[in-house]
Design an enzyme around this catalytic site. Structure first.
Site, PDB file in Angstrom:
ATOM      1  CG  ASP A  88      -2.250  -0.777   0.928  1.00 52.12           C
ATOM      2  OD1 ASP A  88      -2.951  -0.671  -0.303  1.00 52.12           O
ATOM      3  OD2 ASP A  88      -2.433  -1.851   1.614  1.00 52.12           O
ATOM      4  CG  HIS A 122      -5.921   0.053   2.552  1.00 52.96           C
ATOM      5  ND1 HIS A 122      -6.158  -0.648   1.056  1.00 52.96           N
ATOM      6  CD2 HIS A 122      -7.077   0.324   2.823  1.00 52.96           C
ATOM      7  CE1 HIS A 122      -7.113  -0.558   0.770  1.00 52.96           C
ATOM      8  NE2 HIS A 122      -8.001  -0.036   1.717  1.00 52.96           N
ATOM      9  CE1 TYR A 126      -2.916  -3.510   5.866  1.00 48.35           C
ATOM     10  CE2 TYR A 126      -1.499  -1.957   4.699  1.00 48.35           C
ATOM     11  CZ  TYR A 126      -2.555  -3.093   4.674  1.00 48.35           C
ATOM     12  OH  TYR A 126      -3.019  -3.467   3.618  1.00 48.35           O
TER      13      TYR A 126
END
Length: 340
Positions: A88, A122, A126
């Site tokens: 990402d 995203h 994380y």
């Protein structure tokens, strides 16, 4: 190719003359007039899917990580986050720097900007998971410095993006779209199914819920690039020549090999439901599906060996949530593939 002009008031390009790339846009985004109606449909879905990492409860995952994961499961869990963090991070920059500057359809510029936001979200998710659950946060973020297999995969993916950057031509841009379809549709999936495998055994349920949110986003991103590629096929069939088709197959084959190697490496035949044979068949199945979606022949004719993964990824039903044994209905996020 030149980057598109941000503002081009004297453009006389009509709506029917609009192109995915090499057009002459005015630079004004008008959501009431769009040539690529599928982009507006995807925008509405992505907007409805808006979510935030704080929505996911990780309390029980902390207990599972500390007391219930086997050493093999803990190792896999940390490697999965390291890989997803890399993917990402690459994609957020790639969309803004390598792709969007050359796309000349305003409605697609908008949806690529929305995707870039989602990729950054995203990354935030994380960070939330790693900070809340894991003990060695810095090592997870810098894992590629210590892990040769992760670095090999990241080096290859980043080298493709570097190759497709620089001086851009129409062939490169088409292949860049394919590279994005590969990233969204193949490179994430060993990680996704590994987290789902833990949830299937009753562990790390919050982490699996976070992956569900992320995967739902990735499906719209995959549809975006599939539609871009298929639109280019109609507008510029000359670009789908033997040389480019051969390159596309080569890219998919290499991507499949890397993802299979990664999946086997992180699981080491020690994760229930994910043998080496299953991982290989699953990735071949994904490669076949992604090729078919852009009008190319399947390479492996593989079957789907772990259909339970698809059940874990579903949102829109009134069934008891397998994470909580509560009824939860996510009315947002419905994807009707027939629309695309």
């Amino acid at each position: 190719m030149k980057r598109k002009k941000i503002y081009n008031p004297f453009s006389n390009e009509t709506l029917t003359e609009r192109k995915i790339f090499s057009g002459n846009p005015q630079g004004i985004l008008n959501f009431t007039k769009a040539k690529y109606v599928w982009a507006l449909k995807l925008w509405d879905i992505m907007e409805a899917n808006t979510w935030f990492p704080r929505e996911v409860d990780t309390t029980d995952d902390v207990r599972d990580y500390n007391f219930n994961l086997t050493p093999a499961e803990k190792r896999m869990y940390e490697l999965v986050w390291s890989q997803l963090i890399s993917m990402d991070s690459f994609q957020t920059n790639n969309l803004a720097d390598n792709i969007n500057p050359y796309i000349t359809a305003p409605e697609i510029n908008a949806i690529l900007a929305r995707q870039a936001y989602e990729e950054a979200n995203h990354s935030k998710s994380y960070a939330v998971m790693v900070e809340a659950i894991c003990q060695n946060t810095d090592q997870i973020y810098e894992m590629e410095k210590f892990d040769d297999v992760l670095r090999e995969k990241n080096d290859y993916i980043s080298s493709i993006y570097e190759e497709l950057a620089g001086e851009v031509d129409e062939n490169k841009l088409l292949l860049a779209m394919v590279a994005n379809q590969i990233l969204e549709g193949i490179y994430f999936y060993s990680g996704f199914c590994s987290i789902y495998a833990l949830a299937r055994s009753g562990k790390m349920l919050g982490s699996a819920q976070m992956i569900r949110f992320i995967q739902r986003d990735e499906i719209t991103h995959l549809l975006l690039f599939q539609n871009m590629i298929n639109s280019v096929r109609k507008e510029r069939p000359d670009l789908f020549n033997d040389k480019n088709i051969a390159k596309i197959y080569e890219m998919f084959e290499k991507a499949g090999e890397l993802e299979i190697k990664w999946g086997k490496y992180i699981t080491q035949n020690q994760i229930m439901g994910l043998t080496d044979e299953i991982i290989e068949e699953y990735i071949h199945y994904l490669v076949d599906n992604r090729l078919s979606a852009i009008g190319l022949n399947k390479k492996y004719n593989a079957r789907h060996p772990i259909k339970w993964v698809d059940d874990f990824a579903k949102f829109n039903d009134q069934k008891s949530n397998f994470f909580e044994s509560k009824v939860t209905n996510y009315s947002k996020g419905s994807l009707n593939f027939d629309d695309f």
